[in-house]
Design an enzyme around this catalytic site. Structure first.
Site, PDB file in Angstrom:
ATOM      1  N   LYS A  52      64.549 -41.535 -34.578  1.00 26.35           N
ATOM      2  CA  LYS A  52      65.682 -41.125 -35.416  1.00 26.35           C
ATOM      3  C   LYS A  52      66.353 -42.364 -36.016  1.00 26.35           C
ATOM      4  O   LYS A  52      66.707 -42.388 -37.193  1.00 26.35           O
ATOM      5  CB  LYS A  52      66.688 -40.303 -34.595  1.00 26.35           C
ATOM      6  CG  LYS A  52      66.182 -38.895 -34.306  1.00 26.35           C
ATOM      7  CD  LYS A  52      66.979 -38.167 -33.252  1.00 26.35           C
ATOM      8  CE  LYS A  52      66.292 -36.858 -32.878  1.00 26.35           C
ATOM      9  NZ  LYS A  52      66.926 -36.159 -31.752  1.00 26.35           N
ATOM     10  N   GLN A  96      71.663 -36.380 -27.404  1.00 26.75           N
ATOM     11  CA  GLN A  96      70.256 -36.107 -27.109  1.00 26.75           C
ATOM     12  C   GLN A  96      70.129 -35.292 -25.823  1.00 26.75           C
ATOM     13  O   GLN A  96      70.667 -35.661 -24.786  1.00 26.75           O
ATOM     14  CB  GLN A  96      69.496 -37.443 -26.989  1.00 26.75           C
ATOM     15  CG  GLN A  96      68.000 -37.285 -26.817  1.00 26.75           C
ATOM     16  CD  GLN A  96      67.300 -36.671 -28.029  1.00 26.75           C
ATOM     17  OE1 GLN A  96      67.578 -37.026 -29.167  1.00 26.75           O
ATOM     18  NE2 GLN A  96      66.403 -35.734 -27.779  1.00 26.75           N
ATOM     19  N   ASP A 119      73.185 -31.289 -35.293  1.00 26.37           N
ATOM     20  CA  ASP A 119      72.074 -30.551 -34.686  1.00 26.37           C
ATOM     21  C   ASP A 119      72.216 -29.039 -34.885  1.00 26.37           C
ATOM     22  O   ASP A 119      71.278 -28.293 -34.649  1.00 26.37           O
ATOM     23  CB  ASP A 119      72.000 -30.853 -33.180  1.00 26.37           C
ATOM     24  CG  ASP A 119      70.968 -31.920 -32.864  1.00 26.37           C
ATOM     25  OD1 ASP A 119      70.018 -32.061 -33.654  1.00 26.37           O
ATOM     26  OD2 ASP A 119      71.101 -32.592 -31.833  1.00 26.37           O
TER      27      ASP A 119
END
Ligand code: NDP
Length: 283
Positions: A52, A96, A119
């Protein structure tokens, strides 16, 4: 001829467009920034986070790393999120997953400001998606829809069968397909006669985490196949949840692994961060 739904080509195109949008933001003195929170030292998570970062750097997007020890308390993690929520120089927040056991992941997800939830996992954003009023979409399902659209694959009136019902792939892609007028069947590990259902699919989305789970006999000729899976076979090679060699020849279109859904997921993450930053200049 089977059409290959190439996520590398489309994600490249999207990243080029993002570079221009980021330059425009910079002209308005806005530096789009993504905060990436990584707890512990899970190997796969570290690789995802590294990828990322690399993709963000390539388009000129700033990332801020917050690495917390495996033993961090839930309270400390929530305090960090609260700080990032009110920091106007941060446009997107990504925590994460998975998180260590002492931390309630649902609570952490719900603590992120929905307007910075890149997200799309916040319950409010998930709710909006299911009400067909999406605000921030989960990256993998969003990337799948973009890949289908790029190839002019209209899902309306089609029977879409999804294998897997996770919160990050199966459920949200079901909502997106339903919003786009597909007729949707969701299957999972308790589904009876699953392979009878997959054989009825016009569009088959597979997200099980089982290497080469779907074989030639499980699909009908002319199906569009989206393989979300990322698994290592006995030789260490990356393979999907679909047996590509068997299924590709009978499919109308199929995503490869690697180079299908994976690159799209990251492109959508970058795009969502830029979109959030553009709000600051009324974009
Ligand atoms: P989860 O483990 O969270 O969910 C897997 C789903 O598959 C569950 O709903 C499970 O059913 C179902 N399932 C498992 N085994 C079977 C079976 N034998 N028959 C029917 N259903 C089954 O996985 P994720 O959704 O997070 O990920 C799925 C795959 O996609 C993984 O390989 C992951 O690495 C990959 N992935 C790839 C991404 C990308 O960007 N390319 C992004 C996210 C994931 P039940 O609910 O009943 O347990």
């Amino acid at each position: 001829m089977t059409e290959i739904l190439d996520g590398r080509i489309l994600s490249y195109k999207i990243r080029q467009q993002l570079k221009q949008r980021i330059t425009r933001l910079q002209e308005h003195k806005v530096i789009p920034a993504l905060a990436v929170v990584l707890v512990g030292s899970d190997n796969a998570s570290q690789i995802y986070v590294r990828n990322k970062h690399r993709a963000a750097a390539e388009v000129g997007l700033t990332t801020h790393d917050f690495k917390l020890p495996e033993t961090v308390t839930e309270e400390a993690l929530l305090a960090l999120i609260a700080k990032l929520n009110v920091d106007s120089s941060i446009h997107g927040i990504l925590v994460q997953l998975p998180l260590p056991r002492q931390i309630n992941a649902a609570k952490v997800t719900a603590a992120i400001d929905p307007a910075k939830d890149v997200d799309g996992f916040h319950p409010l954003n998930i709710g909006q998606l299911f009400l067909n009023n999406p605000q921030s979409l989960p990256c993998t399902p969003h990337g799948i829809m973009r890949l289908l659209a790029e190839h002019q694959i209209d899902v309306a009136r089609k029977h879409a069968v999804i294998v897997g019902r996770s919160n990050i792939v199966g459920r949200p892609i079901a909502a997106l397909l339903l919003n786009a007028d597909a007729t949707v069947t969701i299957t999972h590990s308790k589904t009876v006669n699953l392979r009878e259902l997959t054989r009825q699919a016009d569009i088959l989305i597979v997200a099980t985490g089982r290497a080469e789970f779907i074989k030639r006999a499980d699909v009908k000729p002319g199906v569009v196949v989206v393989d979300v899976g990322m698994n290592r076979d006995a030789t260490g090679k990356l393979v999907g949840d679909v047996d590509f060699t068997e299924v590709a020849p009978v499919a109308a279109a199929i995503t490869p692994v690697p180079g299908g859904v994976g690159p799209m997921t990251i492109a959508m993450l970058l795009e969502q961060t830029v979109k959030f930053a553009e709000r600051q200049i009324g974009g």
